[in-house]
Design a protein around this motif. Structure first.
Motif, PDB file in Angstrom:
ATOM      1  N   LYS A 183      -5.832   5.649   5.161  1.00  0.00           N
ATOM      2  CA  LYS A 183      -5.837   4.235   5.539  1.00  0.00           C
ATOM      3  C   LYS A 183      -4.482   3.844   6.141  1.00  0.00           C
ATOM      4  O   LYS A 183      -4.419   3.119   7.134  1.00  0.00           O
ATOM      5  CB  LYS A 183      -6.152   3.385   4.312  1.00  0.00           C
ATOM      6  CG  LYS A 183      -6.453   1.925   4.608  1.00  0.00           C
ATOM      7  CD  LYS A 183      -6.928   1.201   3.369  1.00  0.00           C
ATOM      8  CE  LYS A 183      -7.306  -0.250   3.677  1.00  0.00           C
ATOM      9  NZ  LYS A 183      -8.468  -0.354   4.576  1.00  0.00           N
ATOM     10  N   LEU A 184      -3.384   4.337   5.541  1.00  0.00           N
ATOM     11  CA  LEU A 184      -2.045   4.006   6.028  1.00  0.00           C
ATOM     12  C   LEU A 184      -1.767   4.610   7.404  1.00  0.00           C
ATOM     13  O   LEU A 184      -0.966   4.065   8.170  1.00  0.00           O
ATOM     14  CB  LEU A 184      -0.992   4.500   5.034  1.00  0.00           C
ATOM     15  CG  LEU A 184      -0.782   3.654   3.780  1.00  0.00           C
ATOM     16  CD1 LEU A 184       0.112   4.401   2.792  1.00  0.00           C
ATOM     17  CD2 LEU A 184      -0.161   2.301   4.134  1.00  0.00           C
ATOM     18  N   ILE A 242      -5.625   6.829   0.458  1.00  0.00           N
ATOM     19  CA  ILE A 242      -4.662   5.785   0.850  1.00  0.00           C
ATOM     20  C   ILE A 242      -3.888   6.215   2.091  1.00  0.00           C
ATOM     21  O   ILE A 242      -3.653   5.411   3.007  1.00  0.00           O
ATOM     22  CB  ILE A 242      -3.705   5.477  -0.314  1.00  0.00           C
ATOM     23  CG1 ILE A 242      -4.458   4.797  -1.459  1.00  0.00           C
ATOM     24  CG2 ILE A 242      -2.556   4.569   0.153  1.00  0.00           C
ATOM     25  CD1 ILE A 242      -3.624   4.573  -2.700  1.00  0.00           C
ATOM     26  N   ALA A 257      -4.509   9.306  -3.553  1.00  0.00           N
ATOM     27  CA  ALA A 257      -3.362   9.227  -2.643  1.00  0.00           C
ATOM     28  C   ALA A 257      -3.765   9.631  -1.223  1.00  0.00           C
ATOM     29  O   ALA A 257      -3.323   9.018  -0.238  1.00  0.00           O
ATOM     30  CB  ALA A 257      -2.238  10.129  -3.149  1.00  0.00           C
ATOM     31  N   LEU A 268       0.827  -1.206   0.000  1.00  0.00           N
ATOM     32  CA  LEU A 268       0.000   0.000   0.000  1.00  0.00           C
ATOM     33  C   LEU A 268       0.865   1.261   0.000  1.00  0.00           C
ATOM     34  O   LEU A 268       0.518   2.261  -0.634  1.00  0.00           O
ATOM     35  CB  LEU A 268      -0.936  -0.009   1.214  1.00  0.00           C
ATOM     36  CG  LEU A 268      -2.167   0.912   1.120  1.00  0.00           C
ATOM     37  CD1 LEU A 268      -2.998   0.567  -0.110  1.00  0.00           C
ATOM     38  CD2 LEU A 268      -3.015   0.801   2.378  1.00  0.00           C
ATOM     39  N   LEU A 280       1.981   1.722  -3.521  1.00  0.00           N
ATOM     40  CA  LEU A 280       0.875   2.254  -4.331  1.00  0.00           C
ATOM     41  C   LEU A 280       0.704   3.744  -4.076  1.00  0.00           C
ATOM     42  O   LEU A 280       0.471   4.513  -5.013  1.00  0.00           O
ATOM     43  CB  LEU A 280      -0.417   1.510  -3.995  1.00  0.00           C
ATOM     44  CG  LEU A 280      -1.672   1.958  -4.768  1.00  0.00           C
ATOM     45  CD1 LEU A 280      -1.483   1.740  -6.265  1.00  0.00           C
ATOM     46  CD2 LEU A 280      -2.900   1.224  -4.244  1.00  0.00           C
ATOM     47  N   ARG A 281       0.845   4.170  -2.812  1.00  0.00           N
ATOM     48  CA  ARG A 281       0.763   5.591  -2.490  1.00  0.00           C
ATOM     49  C   ARG A 281       1.858   6.371  -3.214  1.00  0.00           C
ATOM     50  O   ARG A 281       1.636   7.460  -3.734  1.00  0.00           O
ATOM     51  CB  ARG A 281       0.880   5.790  -0.978  1.00  0.00           C
ATOM     52  CG  ARG A 281       0.802   7.262  -0.524  1.00  0.00           C
ATOM     53  CD  ARG A 281       2.182   7.874  -0.381  1.00  0.00           C
ATOM     54  NE  ARG A 281       2.120   9.246   0.070  1.00  0.00           N
ATOM     55  CZ  ARG A 281       2.017  10.286  -0.721  1.00  0.00           C
ATOM     56  NH1 ARG A 281       1.898  10.135  -2.027  1.00  0.00           N
ATOM     57  NH2 ARG A 281       2.005  11.514  -0.232  1.00  0.00           N
TER      58      ARG A 281
END
Length: 298
Positions: A178-179, A175, A172, A73, A76-77
């Motif tokens: 979430k991160l 994400i 972004a 993840l 991906l960010r």
């Protein structure tokens, strides 16, 4: 008549004004070096290099692993952040500074929809009003393109890329939210230059231009003012209620407009003022409207 004192302004708002100024000057530096022959990917690489040095130093200072926990993840960010930045810089270099900045504030629309789809967040009344205002503002800004006799029409491709940048930034951001449950903010920030630097170096190589000393200095300033903007934003959110602080982020449009007029002789059209006003109103309504709705219900 009492004298004005800077200390009378809440500290969170002062940090947000610093953030808006930092991002506006960063955009101006990007546009300036582009007009003087520095290719897009080279600008991204310079920005990523400065960010990598500063971010890595911060991670080591905290004694953290630079690779984090949720590596897929985080990667991906970094990829999405890199793609979004390239779109944003392309918009800045091909559109007037004010218009490019205004289009970036379409991100509340994308963030709200993505939050609904990905995070299962409810779309409240204030958010729906915000979406309607932003879409109306976007239409006013781009509708001169429907009439080829209007000189103020914006390049459709550049507008599309600007909106793509806003969408990428929103993805972004979702994400990052979430991160933030499992990762330190410094590690999340570090993953952007870890991806952006090698990608942009590969892409810039065929068209690399050796910058002069003044342009090299401005390329460094792109990274420095980005960090100033991010620092001000982070401190503002830590010291002021998020809605109140974010309402002042839109001063960046004022700064960008003034810089555009003074440095690049860019005078915004009537459609920019009208459409931009609606987009800012929608974004502000999204930031502050929820509290107003709750107060009425109490």
């Amino acid at each position: 008549m009492p004298a004005f004192s800077l200390s009378a302004i809440p500290i969170g708002i002062r940090f947000m004004l610093l953030s808006a100024f930092g991002f506006a000057v960063m955009s101006a530096c990007v546009k300036y070096v582009s007009l003087h022959g520095i290719p897009l990917f080279e600008i991204v690489a310079a920005r990523a290099l400065v960010s990598l040095i500063i971010s890595y130093t911060d991670v080591k200072r905290k004694g953290l692993s630079p690779f984090g926990n949720n590596k897929p993840l985080l990667l991906l960010r970094g990829v999405l952040g890199t793609a979004a930045l390239m779109c944003v810089y392309y918009a800045v270099t091909t559109l007037p500074l004010a218009e490019a900045t205004v289009l970036q504030y379409m991100h509340p629309v994308f963030t709200a929809v993505l939050g609904f789809i990905v995070l299962k967040e409810r779309l409240q009344g204030a958010t729906l009003v915000s979406i309607a205002l932003c879409l109306g503002g976007l239409y006013l800004m781009v509708q001169p393109n429907l009439n080829t006799s209007i000189d103020s029409a914006l390049p459709p491709f550049s507008v599309a890329i600007a909106l793509l940048g806003a969408l990428g930034s929103s993805v972004a951001y979702v994400i990052v939210r979430k991160l933030s449950r499992s990762e330190d903010s410094s590690v999340i920030i570090l993953y952007f230059p870890m991806v952006a630097l090698p990608v942009s170096m590969v892409l810039m190589w065929p068209d690399f231009v050796m910058p002069s000393l003044p342009l090299t200095f401005l390329l460094v300033l792109v990274g420095v003012f980005t960090q100033i903007g991010q620092y001000g934003l982070t401190k503002a959110m830590q010291t002021q209620q998020a809605g109140e602080a974010s309402a002042y982020a839109y001063v960046q449009i004022v700064f960008s407009t003034l810089i555009g007029i003074a440095v690049f002789q860019e005078l915004p059209s009537m459609w920019t003022y009208l459409g931009g006003g609606l987009i800012v109103a929608g974004a502000l309504f999204n930031a502050l409207g929820h509290r107003l709705f709750r107060r009425r219900l109490v």
